[in-house]
Design a protein around this motif. Structure first.
Motif, PDB file in Angstrom:
ATOM      1  N   UNK A   1       0.799  -1.166  -0.002  1.00 53.08           N
ATOM      2  CA  UNK A   1      -0.010  -0.041  -0.002  1.00 53.08           C
ATOM      3  C   UNK A   1       0.769   1.237   0.111  1.00 53.08           C
ATOM      4  N   UNK A   2       1.822   1.263   0.833  1.00 57.13           N
ATOM      5  CA  UNK A   2       2.839   2.477   0.768  1.00 57.13           C
ATOM      6  C   UNK A   2       3.618   2.626  -0.676  1.00 57.13           C
ATOM      7  N   UNK A   3       3.753   1.536  -1.322  1.00 56.92           N
ATOM      8  CA  UNK A   3       4.366   1.752  -2.739  1.00 56.92           C
ATOM      9  C   UNK A   3       3.449   2.363  -3.744  1.00 56.92           C
ATOM     10  N   UNK A   4       2.072   1.685  -3.730  1.00 59.93           N
ATOM     11  CA  UNK A   4       1.114   2.115  -4.419  1.00 59.93           C
ATOM     12  C   UNK A   4       0.756   3.649  -4.113  1.00 59.93           C
ATOM     13  N   UNK A   5       0.795   3.972  -2.950  1.00 61.65           N
ATOM     14  CA  UNK A   5       0.681   5.528  -2.672  1.00 61.65           C
ATOM     15  C   UNK A   5       1.602   6.310  -3.117  1.00 61.65           C
ATOM     16  N   UNK A   6       2.882   5.989  -3.035  1.00 65.90           N
ATOM     17  CA  UNK A   6       4.131   6.692  -3.364  1.00 65.90           C
ATOM     18  C   UNK A   6       4.045   6.718  -5.024  1.00 65.90           C
ATOM     19  N   UNK A   7       3.539   5.761  -5.781  1.00 68.56           N
ATOM     20  CA  UNK A   7       3.508   5.768  -7.394  1.00 68.56           C
ATOM     21  C   UNK A   7       2.348   6.787  -7.616  1.00 68.56           C
ATOM     22  N   UNK A   8       1.178   6.860  -6.881  1.00 69.59           N
ATOM     23  CA  UNK A   8       0.219   7.441  -7.498  1.00 69.59           C
ATOM     24  C   UNK A   8       0.335   8.957  -6.792  1.00 69.59           C
TER      25      UNK A   8
ATOM     26  N   UNK B   1      -0.522  -4.873 -17.164  1.00 69.57           N
ATOM     27  CA  UNK B   1      -0.795  -5.048 -15.586  1.00 69.57           C
ATOM     28  C   UNK B   1       0.773  -5.651 -15.281  1.00 69.57           C
ATOM     29  N   UNK B   2       1.417  -6.291 -16.150  1.00 73.55           N
ATOM     30  CA  UNK B   2       2.617  -6.659 -15.889  1.00 73.55           C
ATOM     31  C   UNK B   2       3.633  -5.834 -15.587  1.00 73.55           C
ATOM     32  N   UNK B   3       3.579  -4.545 -16.256  1.00 70.35           N
ATOM     33  CA  UNK B   3       4.551  -3.519 -16.190  1.00 70.35           C
ATOM     34  C   UNK B   3       4.002  -2.720 -14.882  1.00 70.35           C
ATOM     35  N   UNK B   4       2.678  -2.625 -14.745  1.00 73.66           N
ATOM     36  CA  UNK B   4       2.403  -2.126 -13.484  1.00 73.66           C
ATOM     37  C   UNK B   4       2.856  -2.765 -11.944  1.00 73.66           C
ATOM     38  N   UNK B   5       2.645  -4.360 -12.097  1.00 72.00           N
ATOM     39  CA  UNK B   5       3.095  -4.994 -10.939  1.00 72.00           C
ATOM     40  C   UNK B   5       4.545  -4.936 -10.847  1.00 72.00           C
TER      41      UNK B   5
ATOM     42  N   UNK C   1      -7.628  -1.598 -10.003  1.00 71.34           N
ATOM     43  CA  UNK C   1      -7.925  -2.338  -8.862  1.00 71.34           C
ATOM     44  C   UNK C   1      -7.615  -3.754  -8.541  1.00 71.34           C
ATOM     45  N   UNK C   2      -7.541  -4.633  -9.733  1.00 72.69           N
ATOM     46  CA  UNK C   2      -7.530  -5.849  -9.739  1.00 72.69           C
ATOM     47  C   UNK C   2      -5.602  -6.067  -9.362  1.00 72.69           C
ATOM     48  N   UNK C   3      -5.010  -5.198  -9.659  1.00 77.64           N
ATOM     49  CA  UNK C   3      -3.654  -5.342  -9.466  1.00 77.64           C
ATOM     50  C   UNK C   3      -3.523  -4.691  -8.143  1.00 77.64           C
ATOM     51  N   UNK C   4      -3.886  -3.837  -7.423  1.00 74.18           N
ATOM     52  CA  UNK C   4      -3.733  -3.182  -6.322  1.00 74.18           C
ATOM     53  C   UNK C   4      -4.349  -4.488  -5.031  1.00 74.18           C
TER      54      UNK C   4
END
Length: 350
Positions: free
Chosen positions: A68-75, A104-108, A84-87
């Motif tokens: 969650x910290x990583x996703x928050x940083x990217x956003x 989605x692979x790039x996103x992951x 959402x399916x990736x998150x």
């Protein structure tokens, strides 16, 4: 603790070969654009090697916190779209998604790279806050490595010699005096281990075992590997079991052309070895965590201990010790330079 099997070259997966490659080259997984796990079993084994138990609720909560910290940083900083399916993927799910294809692979991959950095920094913070001395921390990593290698020896893996130890204080003094650009914080071999295999053909299988049980490929310290033992390019092309994997490697083979130079003026040009530094993940004992400040509550239970590994085969080891490349000759050259520096204030020209 179960001992991972010793994989021979026919059993190697693409993930195995990519892992060894980054170890030999001293590269960084942050530069990768994909992962290569064949199935969830392989991905889960990779997670467990990092001292993360997918069956332990506390470990899952920690992994989710970092995600969650990583996703928050990217956003926040890059307006990075995370579907959402990736998150919602757990750690193993992200690893598998990063091993697939498409957007989605790039996103992951992006999420996992940031997670790697966050986890690493928070583990460092945890280490600084723990009520423990270096001596105790070194004991933890030694106990882990000895336990893992004892399992290998008990199962008759092709290892002739395994030696572990810590650099003595006098050796630390000599090393610092011999190198003008080295500070105490840059000494990576305070804890070190040496593995001698039966033959050169055992080098890759043993390195693979070390990665799957002790040092996951993402914890190899970039820029701190030396490989003067074999040429990755030539070796892969000469072994049919590895040659079949070469077309799927994510970086061109010519990156490894030529042997990597040894960045040590006291080492003889004829010296041959596979040498690398890694952050060995170590689980902090519960009784120590219980004494830690409240500030450590969200930092997990894993720390990293920088550790040196040397892997070499018997024939090369005997050749190294036969002449100018011997450890005794190395120490003599180093001491001569230190004495000259202490007296004159500069190095002997090489």
């Amino acid at each position: 603790m179960s001992v991972p099997e010793l994989r021979t070259l026919p059993d190697f997966t693409l993930a195995d070969l990519e892992g060894i490659r980054v170890l030999l080259r001293g590269g960084s997984v942050v530069d990768w654009h994909r992962l290569n796990f064949a199935d969830e079993t392989e991905a889960e084994a990779f997670v467990r090697a990092q001292e993360i138990d997918p069956d332990e609720p506390g470990d899952l909560a920690r992994a989710n916190h970092v995600k969650e910290a990583a996703i928050d940083y990217l956003r926040r900083h890059f307006d990075f779209p995370v579907p959402k399916p990736v998150a919602k993927k757990d750690l193993v799910g992200l690893l598998m998604l990063a091993s697939s294809k498409g957007h989605r692979q790039i996103c992951a991959c992006a999420i996992l790279k940031v997670m790697h950095i966050i986890h690493h920094l928070e583990a460092r913070e945890l280490l600084f806050l723990l009520p423990t001395a270096d001596e105790e921390v070194f004991q933890w990593v030694e106990q882990k490595v000895y336990r893992v290698m004892a399992g290998a020896l008990a199962n008759d893996f092709p290892i002739l010699e395994f030696i572990g130890g810590r650099k003595k204080k006098d050796s630390l003094y000599t090393k610092l005096l011999s190198k003008p650009d080295v500070s105490a914080s840059q000494i990576y071999d305070k804890v070190r281990f040496r593995i001698v295999t039966r033959s050169s053909a055992d080098i890759f299988p043993v390195l693979n075992y070390v990665q799957r049980s002790l040092v996951p490929f993402n914890f190899v310290i970039p820029g701190q590997s030396t490989n003067t033992l074999l040429r990755f390019h030539d070796y892969c092309q000469s072994e049919p079991e590895l040659a079949r994997l070469v077309p799927d490697l994510q970086l061109p083979l010519d990156i490894e052309d030529g042997l990597s130079a040894i960045d040590n003026r006291f080492t003889a040009p004829s010296y041959r070895v596979v040498h690398f530094i890694a952050d060995v993940p170590v689980r902090v004992p519960d009784n120590v965590l219980a004494q830690a400040p409240e500030a450590t509550a969200d930092l997990g239970h894993t720390i990293f201990v920088q550790t040196e590994f040397q892997v070499i085969d018997r024939e090369t080891d005997e050749s190294n010790e036969a002449g100018d490349a011997s450890h005794r000759a190395y120490k003599a050259r180093q001491k001569l330079a230190v004495m000259h520096r202490l007296k004159v204030g500069r190095y002997i020209k090489s």
